[in-house]
Motif scaffolding. Structure first.
Motif, PDB file in Angstrom:
ATOM      1  N   GLY A  99     -40.456 -12.733  53.446  1.00 47.47           N
ATOM      2  CA  GLY A  99     -41.198 -13.978  53.610  1.00 47.47           C
ATOM      3  C   GLY A  99     -41.864 -14.456  52.342  1.00 47.47           C
ATOM      4  O   GLY A  99     -42.627 -15.423  52.361  1.00 47.47           O
ATOM      5  N   HIS A 100     -41.569 -13.782  51.224  1.00 47.45           N
ATOM      6  CA  HIS A 100     -42.155 -14.150  49.938  1.00 47.45           C
ATOM      7  C   HIS A 100     -41.045 -14.530  48.969  1.00 47.45           C
ATOM      8  O   HIS A 100     -40.098 -13.760  48.782  1.00 47.45           O
ATOM      9  N   PRO A 101     -41.122 -15.680  48.334  1.00 43.12           N
ATOM     10  CA  PRO A 101     -40.063 -16.089  47.406  1.00 43.12           C
ATOM     11  C   PRO A 101     -39.901 -15.096  46.263  1.00 43.12           C
ATOM     12  O   PRO A 101     -40.889 -14.588  45.722  1.00 43.12           O
ATOM     13  N   VAL A 102     -38.668 -14.813  45.931  1.00 46.65           N
ATOM     14  CA  VAL A 102     -38.369 -14.013  44.753  1.00 46.65           C
ATOM     15  C   VAL A 102     -38.116 -14.980  43.609  1.00 46.65           C
ATOM     16  O   VAL A 102     -37.216 -15.824  43.674  1.00 46.65           O
ATOM     17  N   GLY A 103     -38.902 -14.891  42.569  1.00 42.03           N
ATOM     18  CA  GLY A 103     -38.913 -15.886  41.510  1.00 42.03           C
ATOM     19  C   GLY A 103     -37.601 -16.052  40.784  1.00 42.03           C
ATOM     20  O   GLY A 103     -36.759 -15.156  40.747  1.00 42.03           O
ATOM     21  N   ASP A 104     -37.418 -17.204  40.227  1.00 42.68           N
ATOM     22  CA  ASP A 104     -36.323 -17.558  39.332  1.00 42.68           C
ATOM     23  C   ASP A 104     -34.992 -17.818  40.023  1.00 42.68           C
ATOM     24  O   ASP A 104     -33.988 -18.048  39.352  1.00 42.68           O
ATOM     25  N   GLN A 105     -34.934 -17.784  41.344  1.00 40.39           N
ATOM     26  CA  GLN A 105     -33.669 -18.095  41.999  1.00 40.39           C
ATOM     27  C   GLN A 105     -33.204 -19.507  41.662  1.00 40.39           C
ATOM     28  O   GLN A 105     -32.034 -19.719  41.327  1.00 40.39           O
ATOM     29  N   SER A 106     -34.121 -20.470  41.784  1.00 44.19           N
ATOM     30  CA  SER A 106     -33.741 -21.863  41.517  1.00 44.19           C
ATOM     31  C   SER A 106     -33.378 -22.064  40.049  1.00 44.19           C
ATOM     32  O   SER A 106     -32.413 -22.768  39.722  1.00 44.19           O
ATOM     33  N   ARG A 107     -34.130 -21.432  39.156  1.00 44.95           N
ATOM     34  CA  ARG A 107     -33.862 -21.605  37.723  1.00 44.95           C
ATOM     35  C   ARG A 107     -32.487 -21.043  37.370  1.00 44.95           C
ATOM     36  O   ARG A 107     -31.705 -21.690  36.662  1.00 44.95           O
ATOM     37  N   ILE A 108     -32.186 -19.843  37.879  1.00 41.82           N
ATOM     38  CA  ILE A 108     -30.889 -19.241  37.571  1.00 41.82           C
ATOM     39  C   ILE A 108     -29.776 -20.014  38.272  1.00 41.82           C
ATOM     40  O   ILE A 108     -28.695 -20.219  37.709  1.00 41.82           O
ATOM     41  N   GLY A 109     -30.026 -20.459  39.502  1.00 44.22           N
ATOM     42  CA  GLY A 109     -29.030 -21.248  40.198  1.00 44.22           C
ATOM     43  C   GLY A 109     -28.678 -22.524  39.464  1.00 44.22           C
ATOM     44  O   GLY A 109     -27.510 -22.927  39.368  1.00 44.22           O
ATOM     45  N   SER A 110     -29.693 -23.169  38.916  1.00 46.26           N
ATOM     46  CA  SER A 110     -29.455 -24.394  38.142  1.00 46.26           C
ATOM     47  C   SER A 110     -28.663 -24.088  36.872  1.00 46.26           C
ATOM     48  O   SER A 110     -27.805 -24.876  36.450  1.00 46.26           O
ATOM     49  N   LEU A 111     -28.931 -22.934  36.259  1.00 44.92           N
ATOM     50  CA  LEU A 111     -28.199 -22.530  35.068  1.00 44.92           C
ATOM     51  C   LEU A 111     -26.727 -22.288  35.408  1.00 44.92           C
ATOM     52  O   LEU A 111     -25.822 -22.682  34.659  1.00 44.92           O
ATOM     53  N   ALA A 148     -23.251 -15.045  47.153  1.00 44.06           N
ATOM     54  CA  ALA A 148     -24.633 -15.382  46.796  1.00 44.06           C
ATOM     55  C   ALA A 148     -25.013 -16.749  47.348  1.00 44.06           C
ATOM     56  O   ALA A 148     -26.128 -16.948  47.863  1.00 44.06           O
ATOM     57  N   ALA A 149     -24.095 -17.702  47.251  1.00 49.64           N
ATOM     58  CA  ALA A 149     -24.370 -19.053  47.741  1.00 49.64           C
ATOM     59  C   ALA A 149     -24.585 -19.054  49.250  1.00 49.64           C
ATOM     60  O   ALA A 149     -25.496 -19.716  49.766  1.00 49.64           O
ATOM     61  N   ILE A 150     -23.755 -18.294  49.970  1.00 48.22           N
ATOM     62  CA  ILE A 150     -23.902 -18.218  51.426  1.00 48.22           C
ATOM     63  C   ILE A 150     -25.225 -17.556  51.790  1.00 48.22           C
ATOM     64  O   ILE A 150     -25.922 -17.983  52.724  1.00 48.22           O
TER      65      ILE A 150
END
Length: 630
Positions: A99-111, A148-150
């Motif tokens: 229930g706690h976000p693991v950081g940098d998922q969005s940043r790495i996903g955007s990369l 990973a996307a799924i």
């Protein structure tokens, strides 16, 4: 039963063979015990450390370079992108689990998205797409991106990757297949990812591509220098194989993908072939720990019963792939034996690959480490547990399995709830809310308590472990039957109703099939599902120790982690030091024959915990004393 879409790595479609629906994260929550401890350790230490390694190893720089950054060169193995994808999958499941976000998922996903070509192709390690498909792992890497996307999409958090994965899968479909480029990747993995993308999107073309890939294997087209076709799972068509062979990780990944294809296409013939292959593998090519891969050479399965203890490869990734395959076979068949296999592999061959701290790993999991063993390879366990590897497939693979472990414990069908694996947990299903109380794998049973309403009449199935003896089921006021590895408890359910399944916790002495030369005239010990290991740190002079004929293992308290401490009577006989290491001995039945050496009590730890305190000699199989004085 109300239909819910599981938050799980594996979600068969409603029309898939089998009719069992896995219960995913959110429906099953692990609350305590060994699995919970390992999940927390991975979340606290392993996943953050993995994020740092993606930076220091150059993996993220590879994406930056592919996205247009100047002055960077590719670093790492050809499949380095997959390290990032497995980490992203682990982060997605962990965010949903905790229930706690693991950081940098969005940043790495955007990369990752920025590195994708306009036509959908994506692989940062080559500028010449598919030029060396035999060894480039481009399809394998694509499979991990899709998974990973799924995971991100199902977990409900960061969701940048699914459009990227769809474009890449469409690119694969346009480029490969009958009448197009008919080459196969040297490393299977994308097959199961494509089937899961079909399940997620409903687009049949992904399933059709996966089926073509499975059916195209076995032509003998793929070779690489000294490696023969079996290394690439390409010697024999999947449908003609009697037992899986070749590179262990490749083989079980392909088998998992073929199982997905079989259940989604209704191909019962293919499913039966895969079930037979699993049975053959389990009967003659699997270690006591559930590890697979007998040969360091080519990281491969060996011949039947070729299972050397000290040269075992038993790669952690292969064990994880075996869990994934066995889970799919369980969902397709409902057979308890696959639950037994998952339990053995998970608690021994997988957990041995990661430290209790969650951030130190074993790549290779042998059943013996000799005194003075040379750490001749970076993967050798003689190095001790390591923070990362040059070939870093195992650490993020462990992370993603631990984060999603709750999704491999339970299932449901139109009749009720199936409890396959045991951990202290809560289960929220359309049939009702159930709390599982257990100290498994250390204790002697499990209690299921109904804590909330649902449908009144349903069946609770609890797996009866194949190793268990003294099994008892208590379910007051319910109809109870035990058959085919399941305890079936039927009736109307109300809040507070409970079922108790119990078994003996006595340690068991294990002998190997006589065809298994490496373990002949030796014994091992198990307690519950936990294989035991004997370490030098507890047993000085371990390589000079022998079990006394007729000795039986006994409980001798517990270790600090709650696992059983087992003692076994033996003798320590110093090595002779002679120039010729063979000698005549007296027969055990000779008058006055008695053991030679000093009496000792041998002490074990669970195999998954070996090497935590020190790097030194270890044995799972202990030789039985056969040297006597007359």
């Amino acid at each position: 039963m109300p239909e819910r879409r599981p938050i799980s790595p594996v979600v068969p479609s409603p029309d898939a063979l089998g009719g069992l629906r896995p219960l995913g994260l959110g429906e099953v929550t692990i609350t305590g015990g060994l699995l919970a401890e390992r999940q927390r350790a991975s979340a606290r230490n392993g996943i953050p450390a993995g994020r740092r390694e993606l930076e220091t190893s150059g993996v993220l720089d590879n994406f930056r370079r592919a996205a247009g950054a100047q002055g960077l060169v590719p670093r790492g193995p050809r499949f380095a992108d997959s390290d990032a994808y497995k980490w992203l999958e682990a982060a997605a499941w962990e965010s949903r689990r905790s229930g706690h976000p693991v950081g940098d998922q969005s940043r790495i996903g955007s990369l990752v998205a920025a590195a994708q070509h306009a036509d959908g192709y994506l692989d940062t390690m080559t500028d010449d797409a598919y030029a060396d498909l035999t060894w480039s792992h481009e399809h394998y890497v694509a499979g991990h991106l899709i998974q990973a996307a799924i995971a991100q999409h199902r977990a409900g958090g960061a969701d940048e990757l699914l459009p990227v994965a769809v474009r890449l899968a469409d690119h694969l479909g346009e480029r490969f297949g009958p009448g197009r480029d008919e080459r196969l990747d040297g490393h299977p993995e994308v097959e199961t990812a494509l089937v899961e993308l079909y399940r997620e999107t409903g687009r049949r073309r992904y399933l059709d591509l996966a089926r073509w890939m499975v059916d195209s294997r076995g032509s003998g087209r793929i070779t690489f220098h000294e490696f023969e076709s079996s290394y690439f799972c390409d010697r024999v068509p999947v449908r003609d194989q009697e037992s899986i062979e070749g590179h262990a990780v490749r083989a079980v990944y392909l088998a998992a993908g073929a199982t997905d294809v079989a259940v989604e296409t209704g191909d019962t013939v293919l499913l039966d072939v895969l079930r037979s292959q699993f049975t053959a593998m389990w009967a003659s090519r699997t270690y006591l720990t559930g590890g697979i891969g007998a040969r360091w050479e080519q990281e491969a399965f060996g011949d039947a019963f070729e299972l050397p203890s000290d040269r075992a490869y038993a790669e952690t990734c292969a064990a994880i792939g075996l869990v994934q395959w066995a889970w799919r076979l369980f969902l397709a068949t409902g057979e308890a034996s696959y639950g037994d296999a998952i339990e053995r592999v998970l608690y021994n061959a997988v957990l041995s690959g990661v430290s209790a701290s969650g951030d130190r790993y074993l790549y290779v999991n042998p059943l013996e480490l000799r005194s003075g063993a040379l750490a001749h390879d970076g993967r050798s366990p003689a190095n001790g547990r390591r923070a990362w590897f040059d070939c870093a497939c195992c650490p993020p693979n462990v992370m993603r399995l631990l984060a999603s472990a709750a999704a491999y414990l339970a299932a449901a069908d139109e009749s009720g709830l199936w409890l396959v694996g045991y951990a202290s947990s809560t289960v929220d299903t359309g049939w009702g809310h159930v709390r599982i109380d257990t100290d498994h794998p250390h204790g002697g049973g499990v209690r299921a308590v109904v804590t909330g309403g649902g449908v009144d009449e349903w069946t609770l199935r609890l797996r009866v472990p194949g190793w268990a003896s003294g099994v008892e089921v208590e379910a007051p006021g319910r109809r109870v039957s035990v058959a085919d590895g399941w305890a079936l408890v039927e009736g109307a359910w109300h809040e507070g109703d409970a079922v108790d399944l119990s078994w003996s916790v006595a340690p068991r002495l294990i002998a190997a099939d006589s065809r298994l030369d490496a373990a002949r005239a030796a014994v091992a010990v198990e307690v519950g599902p936990l294989v035991q290991a004997f370490e030098e740190i507890d047993n000085p002079g371990l390589e000079e120790c022998f079990v006394l004929p007729g000795a039986r293992p006994r409980l001798d308290g517990t270790h600090p982690d709650g696992s059983a401490r087992v003692r076994l009577d033996g003798v320590r006989r110093p090595a002779s030091g002679a120039e010729w290491p063979y000698r005549e001995i007296a027969a055990a039945g000779d008058p006055g024959a008695r053991p030679v050496g000093e009496a000792v009590g041998l002490t074990s730890v669970p195999y998954h915990a070996w090497g935590e305190r020190a790097v030194g000699p270890m044995r799972v199989w202990l030789p039985v004393d056969q040297v006597f004085s007359g």
